[in-house]
Design a protein around this motif. Structure first.
Motif, PDB file in Angstrom:
ATOM      1  N   ALA A 130       0.853  -1.186   0.000  1.00 21.49           N
ATOM      2  CA  ALA A 130       0.000   0.000   0.000  1.00 21.49           C
ATOM      3  C   ALA A 130       0.889   1.235   0.000  1.00 21.49           C
ATOM      4  O   ALA A 130       1.858   1.310   0.769  1.00 21.49           O
ATOM      5  N   LEU A 131       0.575   2.195  -0.862  1.00 22.63           N
ATOM      6  CA  LEU A 131       1.275   3.467  -0.921  1.00 22.63           C
ATOM      7  C   LEU A 131       0.258   4.596  -0.811  1.00 22.63           C
ATOM      8  O   LEU A 131      -0.823   4.533  -1.411  1.00 22.63           O
ATOM      9  N   LEU A 132       0.630   5.634  -0.055  1.00 21.61           N
ATOM     10  CA  LEU A 132      -0.266   6.758   0.172  1.00 21.61           C
ATOM     11  C   LEU A 132       0.465   8.066  -0.091  1.00 21.61           C
ATOM     12  O   LEU A 132       1.662   8.190   0.164  1.00 21.61           O
ATOM     13  N   ALA A 133      -0.290   9.026  -0.602  1.00 24.49           N
ATOM     14  CA  ALA A 133       0.200  10.396  -0.753  1.00 24.49           C
ATOM     15  C   ALA A 133      -0.658  11.275   0.151  1.00 24.49           C
ATOM     16  O   ALA A 133      -1.701  11.786  -0.279  1.00 24.49           O
ATOM     17  N   PRO A 134      -0.253  11.467   1.422  1.00 18.36           N
ATOM     18  CA  PRO A 134      -1.112  12.169   2.381  1.00 18.36           C
ATOM     19  C   PRO A 134      -1.049  13.678   2.287  1.00 18.36           C
ATOM     20  O   PRO A 134      -1.710  14.367   3.067  1.00 18.36           O
ATOM     21  N   ARG A 161       3.140   1.004   3.361  1.00 17.50           N
ATOM     22  CA  ARG A 161       2.968  -0.129   4.282  1.00 17.50           C
ATOM     23  C   ARG A 161       3.623  -1.342   3.670  1.00 17.50           C
ATOM     24  O   ARG A 161       3.312  -1.708   2.514  1.00 17.50           O
ATOM     25  N   ASP A 162       4.531  -1.997   4.411  1.00 18.68           N
ATOM     26  CA  ASP A 162       5.161  -3.199   3.869  1.00 18.68           C
ATOM     27  C   ASP A 162       4.304  -4.424   4.164  1.00 18.68           C
ATOM     28  O   ASP A 162       3.288  -4.343   4.864  1.00 18.68           O
ATOM     29  N   THR A 163       4.719  -5.558   3.647  1.00 14.36           N
ATOM     30  CA  THR A 163       3.895  -6.769   3.756  1.00 14.36           C
ATOM     31  C   THR A 163       3.824  -7.303   5.182  1.00 14.36           C
ATOM     32  O   THR A 163       2.961  -8.136   5.483  1.00 14.36           O
ATOM     33  N   ALA A 164       4.708  -6.831   6.066  1.00 21.83           N
ATOM     34  CA  ALA A 164       4.659  -7.245   7.472  1.00 21.83           C
ATOM     35  C   ALA A 164       3.734  -6.348   8.284  1.00 21.83           C
ATOM     36  O   ALA A 164       3.515  -6.591   9.471  1.00 21.83           O
ATOM     37  N   GLY A 165       3.180  -5.294   7.663  1.00 20.73           N
ATOM     38  CA  GLY A 165       2.259  -4.403   8.351  1.00 20.73           C
ATOM     39  C   GLY A 165       2.906  -3.181   8.959  1.00 20.73           C
ATOM     40  O   GLY A 165       2.228  -2.400   9.633  1.00 20.73           O
ATOM     41  N   ALA A 166       4.232  -2.983   8.722  1.00 20.55           N
ATOM     42  CA  ALA A 166       4.882  -1.779   9.238  1.00 20.55           C
ATOM     43  C   ALA A 166       4.548  -0.584   8.351  1.00 20.55           C
ATOM     44  O   ALA A 166       4.484  -0.702   7.121  1.00 20.55           O
ATOM     45  N   ILE A 189       6.661   4.620  11.430  1.00 23.27           N
ATOM     46  CA  ILE A 189       5.699   5.350  12.255  1.00 23.27           C
ATOM     47  C   ILE A 189       4.553   4.460  12.746  1.00 23.27           C
ATOM     48  O   ILE A 189       3.608   4.963  13.359  1.00 23.27           O
ATOM     49  N   GLY A 190       4.636   3.162  12.493  1.00 23.05           N
ATOM     50  CA  GLY A 190       3.566   2.286  12.960  1.00 23.05           C
ATOM     51  C   GLY A 190       3.825   0.839  12.641  1.00 23.05           C
ATOM     52  O   GLY A 190       4.680   0.508  11.811  1.00 23.05           O
ATOM     53  N   SER A 191       3.101  -0.041  13.298  1.00 26.48           N
ATOM     54  CA  SER A 191       3.155  -1.482  13.029  1.00 26.48           C
ATOM     55  C   SER A 191       1.760  -2.060  13.218  1.00 26.48           C
ATOM     56  O   SER A 191       0.874  -1.413  13.797  1.00 26.48           O
ATOM     57  N   GLY A 192       1.564  -3.264  12.723  1.00 27.24           N
ATOM     58  CA  GLY A 192       0.263  -3.907  12.861  1.00 27.24           C
ATOM     59  C   GLY A 192      -0.773  -3.436  11.870  1.00 27.24           C
ATOM     60  O   GLY A 192      -1.958  -3.776  11.985  1.00 27.24           O
ATOM     61  N   SER A 222      -7.698  -1.983   3.163  1.00 24.85           N
ATOM     62  CA  SER A 222      -7.518  -0.789   2.347  1.00 24.85           C
ATOM     63  C   SER A 222      -7.037   0.341   3.239  1.00 24.85           C
ATOM     64  O   SER A 222      -7.489   0.480   4.383  1.00 24.85           O
ATOM     65  N   LEU A 223      -6.106   1.142   2.733  1.00 19.49           N
ATOM     66  CA  LEU A 223      -5.634   2.337   3.416  1.00 19.49           C
ATOM     67  C   LEU A 223      -5.854   3.540   2.508  1.00 19.49           C
ATOM     68  O   LEU A 223      -5.640   3.465   1.298  1.00 19.49           O
ATOM     69  N   VAL A 224      -6.279   4.648   3.106  1.00 19.53           N
ATOM     70  CA  VAL A 224      -6.608   5.850   2.342  1.00 19.53           C
ATOM     71  C   VAL A 224      -6.017   7.064   3.059  1.00 19.53           C
ATOM     72  O   VAL A 224      -6.028   7.128   4.295  1.00 19.53           O
TER      73      VAL A 224
END
Length: 557
Positions: A455-459, A473-478, A496-499, A505-507
């Motif tokens: 997943a890639l985001l442009a915030p 977001r990598d495949t391990a959820g980081a 900046i995060g895990s899990g 979906s991420l937006v």
């Protein structure tokens, strides 16, 4: 117009109405509200005249014509109705329509108003054993959560006056809808029935529910019955908009003289003397932008004309100060959820036919999308409605099928023009500098190895330094933050995060709650939606649930 008695003919008036039918397919009228220009919420009301006197097979009326007239209004390329209100319906007709409409996502409610023997003229055209059950019907597209039948009979009517109602989600919003047929022989009884219906509608509205009433009200717009529903702005004392009240072709002379923008008028729907008896009312607190139109008589279908109406949710329109979330449903319809303090506003339908797009991104109030052929399109928002349609789109490039990700980061290279970023299937990241119009310059590679991210985001500006950033977001959820340098590149990543693998979906919806800081949204496997409010320093607050029932597999952006 009225429920037909079991004795057959109801008199010369209805006989002359049947004789006046205009045979042949419906033809366009000057004030026709076209599917392409009508507001997103669509309604149809039609008195289909049973299958007996006066609409008998001997006079050319057929069930096939009735079914075709109704089902045609549900075509995705046509009117695409959300709610269908039917009066004078035989039970077997309802059952047939329920079968045909069920595959299109409709659910129905039927109520019997007269139970007669198989020799009844009211449903004489039906198959053997199906001729005795006669009444009212309603079909809605969307999830039904409740149903009821209102008994509007006040005493003295020759037959019961009932209204089947459904509480359902229409384009994502809960509302009540009722199919109405008020009494035909006594104005005082009709007025009292209207009051009962208005009182129940007021109760639902006080509970926060929009209300839609469609049907044969058996009274002209200038009667006390009609005044019960029309809002004061159209000369009534009720709480409803009537879909045809803005059509100046049918304003009264008094409305025209006064220069009114709304009028208790509207196009006629019945009889050789042409009277308006059929209406679609929508609660004025919840709807706006009403449009209405009466279709030419359908050959062999009914002695009434069909009325169609359209409206917009009252809080829908151009994008506001805050950003928002877009959702493309399985059928290709596009919905926008505006941001507001605490989460998301209700859905507003802003487009159709978006199923042909494989990647879509927000670029301010413009949507950027690539189709299956790799053509890049820019869709500016309609300044009046906030909708996105092919009539205004601009082709911005070709060959974009090489990219499996499309991002609209804003001005990423610091030249004051909005850019795009794509990732190709080999994991290379490419910057496409905007030209300030509707095109993009030659691409420039700005990274490699980005295939590690699912997943890639442009915030936008996530850390508050005024420069556009990226998140992966990598495949391990980081979750990883890439600080933009304002010149087309970025600093080394920071976790900046895990899990975050719990989200399907991420937006990055921008500043959803209007606090000036970019936010994040995730949809989990339970179809719930979670908001992470950005803190303006590359991190975020603990999550807050802002939605549920967002189907997995539907595109969010």
């Amino acid at each position: 117009m009225r429920l037909r008695t079991a004795l057959g003919s109801v008199g010369a008036l209805l006989g002359s109405a049947a004789a006046a039918l205009a045979f042949g397919a419906p033809t366009a009228q000057a004030d026709t509200v076209s599917p392409g220009s009508a507001p997103a919420l669509r309604f149809v009301s039609f008195n289909i005249c049973g299958s007996g006197s006066p609409c008998t097979t001997e006079k050319g009326y057929t069930d096939a014509a009735k079914y075709a007239a109704v089902v045609d209004q549900t075509s995705g390329s046509g009117w695409n109705a959300d709610q269908i209100f039917l009066q004078e319906v035989c039970r077997y007709q309802y059952d047939e329509l329920a079968g045909q409409l069920g595959s299109k996502g409709f659910q129905g409610n039927y109520t019997t108003t007269v139970q007669l023997g198989t020799a009844s003229g009211l449903c004489a055209g039906g198959p053997a054993g199906t001729k005795g059950d006669y009444g009212m019907a309603l079909f809605v597209k969307g999830t039904v959560t409740d149903s009821t039948v209102l008994d509007l009979t006040v005493g003295g009517e020759s037959e019961p006056i009932k209204a089947p109602c459904l509480k359902s989600y229409t384009q994502g919003r809960a509302n009540w809808a009722c199919s109405v047929h008020l009494y035909w022989n006594d104005g005082a009884l009709r007025d009292a029935e209207a009051q009962k219906l208005a009182q129940q509608s007021a109760l639902w509205q006080s509970q926060g529910y929009p209300v839609v009433l469609g049907g044969d009200f058996n009274g002209r717009p200038d009667t006390p019955m009609a005044a019960t529903f029309y809002e004061p702005g159209a000369g009534g004392n009720g709480s409803f908009l009537e879909v045809d009240e803005t059509d100046k072709d049918y304003f009264t002379s008094a409305c025209l003289t006064a220069g009114a923008s709304r009028c208790r008028g509207g196009e006629t729907t019945f009889g050789d003397t042409r009277r308006k008896l059929d209406y679609i009312f929508v609660s004025s607190a919840h709807f706006k932008g009403v449009k209405g139109d009466v279709l030419p008589t359908f050959a062999g279908a009914s002695d009434h004309d069909m009325i169609r109406g359209a409206a917009t949710w009252a809080d829908c329109g151009p994008a506001g100060a805050t950003d928002g979330l877009f959702r493309r449903e399985a059928g290709g319809a596009l919905y926008r959820y505006a941001g507001r303090a605490g989460g998301l506003a209700g859905p507003c339908k802003v487009g159709v036919g978006w199923g042909i797009m494989d990647k879509v991104a927000q670029d301010g109030d413009t949507l950027v999308a690539t189709d299956g052929a790799g053509t890049l399109w820019r869709y500016p928002a309609d300044p009046a409605t906030g909708s996105y349609s092919g009539s205004t789109r601009v082709q911005a490039g070709t060959g974009w099928q090489a990219n499996d990700v499309l991002l609209a980061p804003g001005d990423f290279d610091g030249d004051g023009k909005a850019d795009l970023i794509g990732r190709d299937t080999a994991g290379a990241l490419w910057l496409y500098p905007g030209d300030g119009a509707n095109g993009y310059g030659a691409r420039k590679q700005i990274g490699s190895g980005w295939q590690m991210f699912d997943a890639l985001l442009a915030p936008g500006d996530f850390d508050g330094d005024g420069k556009a950033d990226l998140i992966g977001r990598d495949t391990a959820g980081a979750l990883w933050f890439y600080k933009g340098n304002g010149a087309g590149y970025y600093a080394p990543r920071t976790q900046i995060g895990s899990g975050w693998q719990i989200y399907t979906s991420l937006v990055a919806p921008g500043d959803l709650n209007g606090d000036g800081k970019a936010d994040l949204i995730g949809r989990d496997a339970s179809r719930d939606l979670w908001l992470y409010k950005g803190d303006g320093a590359a991190y975020y607050a603990p999550r807050v649930q802002v939605g549920y029932g967002y189907p997995d597999g539907e595109l969010l952006f």
